[in-house]
Design an enzyme around this catalytic site. Structure first.
Site, PDB file in Angstrom:
ATOM      1  N   HIS A  37       5.410   3.360  -3.487  1.00 35.82           N
ATOM      2  CA  HIS A  37       5.787   4.046  -2.248  1.00 35.82           C
ATOM      3  C   HIS A  37       5.343   5.502  -2.273  1.00 35.82           C
ATOM      4  CE1 HIS A  37       8.961   0.805  -2.462  1.00 35.82           C
ATOM      5  NE2 HIS A  37       8.528   0.631  -1.222  1.00 35.82           N
ATOM      6  N   LYS A 149      -0.094  -4.602  -1.726  1.00 31.63           N
ATOM      7  CA  LYS A 149       0.638  -5.650  -2.422  1.00 31.63           C
ATOM      8  C   LYS A 149       1.141  -6.688  -1.414  1.00 31.63           C
ATOM      9  CE  LYS A 149       4.853  -5.239  -3.893  1.00 31.63           C
ATOM     10  NZ  LYS A 149       5.493  -6.483  -3.360  1.00 31.63           N
TER      11      LYS A 149
END
Length: 283
Positions: A37, A149
């Site tokens: 993140h 991802k």
């Protein structure tokens, strides 16, 4: 960095920023933040004048109540990380704030919403589209950042943006991995030490299969990866799909597409923890 719990307060601040001609980037998250993140936030900070990060565990994208209740949450730790990487605003609403009335909209963009995760988690992508579209309407970002991802999710969000005619650029960012190859994921926090030790076997099998694929068929490669991972005690492949990277449709031959990706979901441990990953065979 300022944390907002009320949508209208964030919107008022962004209205002032927009009047000053400032560009806005959005990083949608469900919290339990990690280096993956952080890399998205750094990219947004580099690209935009203002970076907004949303932290919201969206109930409409969970089809398993146990999965929703066990999802890790730590707002204080998340905010410390976000401040350290330069985020400007955090939106951390309650469920009631995000959905003052039930969201009855239905999103379906076959084939990208109906294969792989769409087939194994009914309603998941409808929930993703509900919350992401709502965030786009709230923030009105110039750019929104998503990690590779969640490969299929990016394809779904792009289809939704096109369908709704939204003026936002979707920025794809590379997977961030630990030194042993495991893709960074909020769900990794749920792994026991023993499970964490075997989880890297997933990417190890995927990575080694790139060389294997050069002399073997798609089916042989598929079976090789699946068998190799399942041979590790504690790992169980839910699905492994070798697909066209754009349409997400299965390929039967390496010549079927110039862009081929292997997407996998594996259950790890006894509870178990559901892990996803992917590998590019041709890009």
């Amino acid at each position: 960095m300022k944390v907002f719990h009320k949508i209208v307060e964030l919107q008022n601040k962004l209205f002032d920023d927009r009047k000053q001609g400032k560009s806005i980037g959005l990083v949608p998250t469900m919290g339990a933040l990690h280096e993956g993140h952080a890399s998205l936030v750094r990219k947004s900070v580099n690209d935009n004048d203002i970076t907004v990060v949303s932290i919201f565990v969206n109930p409409t994208q969970f089809n398993d109540p146990k999965d929703l209740s066990s999802y890790p949450r730590d707002l204080d730790a998340d905010c410390k990380l976000l401040e350290s990487v330069g985020a400007d605003y955090v939106l951390a609403p309650t469920v009631e704030e995000m959905y003052p009335t039930p969201d009855t909209r239905h999103f379906e963009f076959p084939p990208v919403t109906t294969v792989m995760e769409g087939a194994h988690r009914p309603g998941h992508f409808n929930g993703v589209c509900q919350v992401v579209s709502r965030l786009f309407y709230i923030v009105r970002p110039d750019r929104a950042y998503f990690g590779e991802k969640d490969w299929q999710q990016i394809a779904v969000v792009k289809a939704m943006v096109k369908y709704l005619g939204l003026n936002v650029d979707i920025v794809e960012c590379p997977i961030v991995r630990d030194s042993d190859g495991l893709a960074r994921s909020s769900r990794n926090a749920l792994l026991s030490p023993g499970e964490r030790k075997i989880a890297p076997s997933i990417f190890k099998a995927l990575k080694e299969s790139v060389e294997y694929a050069k002399t073997h068929s798609v089916k042989e490669t598929h079976d090789h990866v699946t068998e190799q991972i399942n041979a590790t005690d504690g790992l169980d492949v839910e699905y492994f799909a070798i697909v066209d990277g754009n349409t997400l449709q299965d390929v039967n031959s390496w010549d079927d597409s110039r862009y081929v990706v292997g997407c996998i979901t594996v259950y790890c441990g006894d509870r178990p923890v559901r892990l996803i990953d992917h590998i590019k065979y041709k890009d």
